[in-house]
Write a protein that holds these residues in place. Sequence first.
Motif, PDB file in Angstrom:
ATOM      1  N   VAL A  62     -43.828  47.439   1.365  1.00 50.80           N
ATOM      2  CA  VAL A  62     -44.147  46.236   1.223  1.00 50.80           C
ATOM      3  C   VAL A  62     -44.268  45.448   2.810  1.00 50.80           C
ATOM      4  O   VAL A  62     -43.047  45.407   3.295  1.00 50.80           O
ATOM      5  N   ASP A  63     -45.346  44.799   2.987  1.00 54.32           N
ATOM      6  CA  ASP A  63     -45.485  44.284   4.430  1.00 54.32           C
ATOM      7  C   ASP A  63     -45.203  45.130   5.433  1.00 54.32           C
ATOM      8  O   ASP A  63     -44.333  45.060   6.349  1.00 54.32           O
ATOM      9  N   GLY A  64     -45.668  46.399   5.461  1.00 59.56           N
ATOM     10  CA  GLY A  64     -45.183  47.514   6.358  1.00 59.56           C
ATOM     11  C   GLY A  64     -43.836  47.891   6.408  1.00 59.56           C
ATOM     12  O   GLY A  64     -43.354  48.535   7.294  1.00 59.56           O
ATOM     13  N   ARG A  65     -42.963  47.567   5.367  1.00 62.82           N
ATOM     14  CA  ARG A  65     -41.774  48.136   5.552  1.00 62.82           C
ATOM     15  C   ARG A  65     -41.388  48.650   3.923  1.00 62.82           C
ATOM     16  O   ARG A  65     -41.763  48.391   2.993  1.00 62.82           O
ATOM     17  N   LEU A  66     -40.431  49.924   4.185  1.00 60.85           N
ATOM     18  CA  LEU A  66     -40.014  50.558   3.126  1.00 60.85           C
ATOM     19  C   LEU A  66     -39.132  49.696   2.215  1.00 60.85           C
ATOM     20  O   LEU A  66     -38.022  49.317   2.801  1.00 60.85           O
ATOM     21  N   ARG A  67     -39.433  49.673   0.940  1.00 64.15           N
ATOM     22  CA  ARG A  67     -38.746  48.848  -0.076  1.00 64.15           C
ATOM     23  C   ARG A  67     -38.289  49.950  -0.849  1.00 64.15           C
ATOM     24  O   ARG A  67     -39.082  50.670  -1.848  1.00 64.15           O
ATOM     25  N   ARG A  68     -36.916  50.159  -0.890  1.00 64.33           N
ATOM     26  CA  ARG A  68     -36.202  51.254  -1.975  1.00 64.33           C
ATOM     27  C   ARG A  68     -35.549  50.583  -2.899  1.00 64.33           C
ATOM     28  O   ARG A  68     -34.831  49.687  -2.946  1.00 64.33           O
ATOM     29  N   TYR A  69     -35.806  51.096  -4.204  1.00 64.94           N
ATOM     30  CA  TYR A  69     -35.343  50.633  -5.742  1.00 64.94           C
ATOM     31  C   TYR A  69     -34.423  51.664  -6.014  1.00 64.94           C
ATOM     32  O   TYR A  69     -34.462  52.959  -6.152  1.00 64.94           O
ATOM     33  N   TYR A  70     -32.922  50.843  -6.325  1.00 63.79           N
ATOM     34  CA  TYR A  70     -32.144  51.842  -6.939  1.00 63.79           C
ATOM     35  C   TYR A  70     -31.753  51.336  -8.333  1.00 63.79           C
ATOM     36  O   TYR A  70     -32.120  50.538  -8.972  1.00 63.79           O
ATOM     37  N   ARG A  71     -31.386  52.342  -8.940  1.00 66.60           N
ATOM     38  CA  ARG A  71     -30.693  52.347 -10.447  1.00 66.60           C
ATOM     39  C   ARG A  71     -29.492  53.061 -10.813  1.00 66.60           C
ATOM     40  O   ARG A  71     -28.966  53.776  -9.875  1.00 66.60           O
ATOM     41  N   LEU A  72     -28.793  52.305 -11.653  1.00 74.38           N
ATOM     42  CA  LEU A  72     -27.546  52.777 -12.191  1.00 74.38           C
ATOM     43  C   LEU A  72     -27.836  54.105 -12.982  1.00 74.38           C
ATOM     44  O   LEU A  72     -28.701  54.290 -13.773  1.00 74.38           O
ATOM     45  N   THR A  73     -26.909  55.219 -12.547  1.00 76.42           N
ATOM     46  CA  THR A  73     -26.958  56.761 -13.247  1.00 76.42           C
ATOM     47  C   THR A  73     -26.349  56.454 -14.541  1.00 76.42           C
ATOM     48  O   THR A  73     -25.641  55.528 -14.749  1.00 76.42           O
ATOM     49  N   ASP A  74     -26.478  57.491 -15.263  1.00 76.81           N
ATOM     50  CA  ASP A  74     -25.668  57.504 -16.468  1.00 76.81           C
ATOM     51  C   ASP A  74     -23.882  57.493 -16.330  1.00 76.81           C
ATOM     52  O   ASP A  74     -23.283  56.817 -16.734  1.00 76.81           O
ATOM     53  N   HIS A  75     -23.751  58.451 -15.296  1.00 76.59           N
ATOM     54  CA  HIS A  75     -22.498  58.374 -14.545  1.00 76.59           C
ATOM     55  C   HIS A  75     -21.865  57.234 -14.114  1.00 76.59           C
ATOM     56  O   HIS A  75     -20.879  56.710 -14.307  1.00 76.59           O
ATOM     57  N   GLY A  76     -22.977  56.329 -13.416  1.00 81.57           N
ATOM     58  CA  GLY A  76     -22.676  55.121 -12.975  1.00 81.57           C
ATOM     59  C   GLY A  76     -22.259  54.230 -14.118  1.00 81.57           C
ATOM     60  O   GLY A  76     -21.367  53.411 -13.986  1.00 81.57           O
ATOM     61  N   ALA A  77     -22.977  54.027 -15.176  1.00 82.31           N
ATOM     62  CA  ALA A  77     -22.787  53.329 -16.368  1.00 82.31           C
ATOM     63  C   ALA A  77     -21.278  53.670 -16.937  1.00 82.31           C
ATOM     64  O   ALA A  77     -20.599  52.458 -17.408  1.00 82.31           O
TER      65      ALA A  77
END
Length: 105
Positions: A62-77
């Motif tokens: 996005v706009d020349g920059r890396l955007r990383r999306y994180y999610r909660l794992t089952d273990h995290g939940a």
Amino acid sequence: MQEATFLILTALASGSQHGYAIITEVTEISGGRVRLRAGTLYTALDRLRADGLVAVEREEIVDGRLRRYYRLTDHGAVALRAEAARLQANASAALARLRLAGGMA
């Protein structure tokens, strides 16, 4: 579990988010008490990834920059649910003792 960790996991409980969105969500959830800096967030996310509590869902540029999306794992939940129950039990115990002592509760 540290408060910042709890709030990061809570922010991710509603769905995947990128770093800035997590920072914003943590501020909102905490009523403005906790304001994460980017360095603090990404250090925590690296640790949470290593512990298997969060995972990278996707990456995009996005706009020349890396955007990383994180999610909660089952273990995290599971970990978040357990910590929320622990905090709720502690709060209930404190309020019950305040009532017994005639304090404001």
